[in-house]
Motif scaffolding. Structure first.
Motif, short mmCIF file in Angstrom:
data_model
loop_
_atom_site.label_atom_id
_atom_site.label_comp_id
_atom_site.label_asym_id
_atom_site.label_seq_id
_atom_site.Cartn_x
_atom_site.Cartn_y
_atom_site.Cartn_z
N UNK A 184 0.77 -1.25 -0.11
CA UNK A 184 -0.10 0.21 -0.08
C UNK A 184 0.82 1.24 -0.03
N UNK A 185 2.14 1.27 0.51
CA UNK A 185 3.14 2.35 0.70
C UNK A 185 3.76 2.18 -0.74
N UNK A 186 3.73 1.34 -1.55
CA UNK A 186 4.77 1.22 -2.62
C UNK A 186 4.48 2.06 -3.94
N UNK A 187 4.61 1.48 -5.07
CA UNK A 187 4.54 2.41 -6.26
C UNK A 187 3.17 2.46 -6.58
N UNK A 188 2.61 3.08 -7.55
CA UNK A 188 1.06 3.11 -7.84
C UNK A 188 0.68 1.76 -8.07
N UNK A 189 1.39 1.06 -8.79
CA UNK A 189 0.80 -0.42 -9.23
C UNK A 189 0.86 -1.38 -8.21
N UNK A 190 1.69 -1.12 -7.25
CA UNK A 190 1.50 -1.93 -5.97
C UNK A 190 0.37 -1.62 -5.23
N UNK A 191 0.13 -0.39 -5.09
CA UNK A 191 -0.80 0.17 -4.07
C UNK A 191 -2.18 -0.32 -4.89
N UNK A 192 -2.38 -0.41 -6.14
CA UNK A 192 -3.52 -0.75 -6.98
C UNK A 192 -3.75 -2.35 -6.65
N UNK A 193 -2.48 -3.03 -6.79
CA UNK A 193 -2.83 -4.64 -6.14
C UNK A 193 -3.42 -4.82 -5.04
N UNK A 194 -2.76 -3.92 -3.97
CA UNK A 194 -3.33 -4.09 -2.65
C UNK A 194 -4.98 -3.65 -2.37
N UNK A 195 -5.37 -2.60 -3.27
CA UNK A 195 -6.70 -2.10 -3.41
C UNK A 195 -7.57 -3.51 -3.72
N UNK A 196 -7.10 -3.89 -4.95
CA UNK A 196 -7.62 -5.13 -5.60
C UNK A 196 -7.85 -6.25 -4.72
N UNK A 197 -6.82 -6.51 -3.94
CA UNK A 197 -6.69 -7.91 -3.04
C UNK A 197 -8.03 -7.65 -1.90
N UNK A 198 -8.02 -6.37 -1.61
CA UNK A 198 -8.85 -5.92 -0.61
C UNK A 198 -10.42 -6.12 -0.91
N UNK A 199 -10.50 -5.46 -2.48
CA UNK A 199 -11.87 -5.69 -3.10
C UNK A 199 -12.10 -7.14 -3.11
N UNK A 200 -11.41 -8.14 -3.29
CA UNK A 200 -11.88 -9.26 -3.73
C UNK A 200 -11.85 -10.39 -2.56
N UNK A 201 -11.31 -9.81 -1.46
CA UNK A 201 -11.16 -10.74 -0.37
C UNK A 201 -11.91 -10.23 0.87
N UNK A 250 -4.00 2.35 6.00
CA UNK A 250 -3.15 1.90 4.91
C UNK A 250 -3.64 2.99 3.75
N UNK A 251 -4.61 3.57 3.69
CA UNK A 251 -5.20 4.68 2.55
C UNK A 251 -5.91 3.62 1.68
#
Ligand code: FAQ
Length: 325
Positions: A184-201, A250-251
């Protein structure tokens, strides 16, 4: 069907014995394996502890999938240790269930042929590394929310297994939060992955607590017997209240437009999971049900020679010992 046999219905035990048993539970005494217990109590415990043990074992699969692809050596070592812990939790729980007169092999066979359940959450895939962080944060977070009260459950061996398990689950939850925080504190791409994981789980994690109280078949009797210490909805609410501020830190945004703090209740209002999806997953129609059971069946079949070898060795040793006496 065994699953039907081990439902928690009241059986025809002697009313006096039942009342004395209930008095022990109400007084906070632990029930031990050799104590008298109603048949329904024993069967409910086998069902719940067995399902819990199976969840620990099947739960290794979504994470094991990422051991070879962890981004650093440190993350790989942590994940490896965590997956090993889950195997250990399964073993403590099978051990607790065995004190109730069912063998680990019988329980495993009932998992493998679909007569016993495991947690719905493990029928969802882990698509990328952020999912592994989210599993630790959300799935272990939900697991521990349910398991901390179970340390006070009325059945001694189950309660003692839970004390040990909770110590490790707490570490699991923290390592998950740390992994998702780095994303979540990483690059835009990493932040997107964290958000996507939260969305699905998010919703599959809320489903871990079981159906809503009005549809929970076993809660009333299990709570009277202190096999369960809280209702499904109570624990789900506690989990939401604990997790939303963590997501905010985590934003990240919890995928529920109606989520809001309710000052009067002192809790978050939130949207329930899609219960149709939950029951479909329970029926075997989740995204990974077939794969998970196939993987467990394959491991069981391929391990047959090890089990046979160990049994043959144990038999020989016993025979030699008896011959020497
Ligand atoms: N998934 O009347 P209720 C972990 C079934 S450990 C599948 O409310 P109950 C560690 C239920 O069995 C996670 N089935 O039932 C880890 C019943 O069906 P039945 C596991 C579910 O038993 C982390 C029916 O629905 N934890 O994750 C689920 O009073 C990361 C009616 O429901 C435990 O097992 C579900 N989510 O309450 C590992 C904790 N929910 O048997 C690896 C102990 C309900 O009549 C990586 N268990 N069902 O055919 C419990 O506290 C309870 O059993 C509940 C369900 C709360 C799960």
């Amino acid at each position: 069907m065994y699953a039907q046999m081990i439902k928690s219905e009241a059986t025809q035990d002697d009313p006096e014995q039942l009342a004395a048993f209930q008095a022990r539970i109400d007084a906070g005494e632990k029930i031990e394996p050799k104590d008298w217990m109603p048949e329904g109590y024993r069967k409910t415990l086998i069902r719940q502890i067995g399902q819990h043990a199976h969840s620990e074992i099947v739960g290794q699969l979504p994470e094991g999938n990422w051991i070879t692809r962890a981004p650093t050596l440190e993350r790989k070592a942590i994940l490896l240790a965590k997956v090993q812990d889950e195997a250990g939790h399964g073993l403590y729980l099978y051990g607790a269930a065995e004190t109730l007169g069912v063998s680990r092999d019988e329980l495993t066979e009932m998992l493998l042929d679909g007569r016993m359940k495991y947690s719905s959450i493990f029928n969802y895939p882990t698509l990328n590394w952020a999912d592994i962080g989210a599993v630790g944060w959300l799935v272990d977070g939900a697991a521990i929310m349910n398991q901390v009260p179970l340390q006070r459950t009325s059945y001694g061996p189950y309660s003692r297994a839970m004390i040990r398990i909770c110590k490790e689950e707490s570490f699991h939850q923290r390592q998950g939060y740390d992994a998702i925080r780095r994303m979540a504190e990483g690059s835009d791409a990493q932040k997107k992955m964290a958000q996507d994981a939260l969305n699905r789980l998010w919703y599959p994690s809320l489903m871990m607590f079981g159906p809503s109280d009005k549809d929970s078949v076993h809660s009333a009797q299990s709570m009277a017997w202190k096999i369960k210490m809280n209702t499904n909805d109570e624990l789900r609410q506690k989990f939401v209240d604990q997790t939303v501020p963590q997501a905010e830190y985590l934003g990240l945004t919890v995928p529920d437009p109606d989520l809001k703090w309710n000052e009067a209740r002192g809790h978050y209002d939130f949207t329930d999971p899609d219960w149709t999806e939950f029951y479909e997953v329970l029926k075997g129609n989740g995204p990974c049900n077939t794969d998970r059971l196939a993987a467990r069946n394959k491991a069981w079949d391929e391990g047959a020679w090890v089990r046979d070898g160990l049994l043959a060795h144990a038999r020989k040793r016993t025979a030699r010992k008896m011959a020497a006496e």
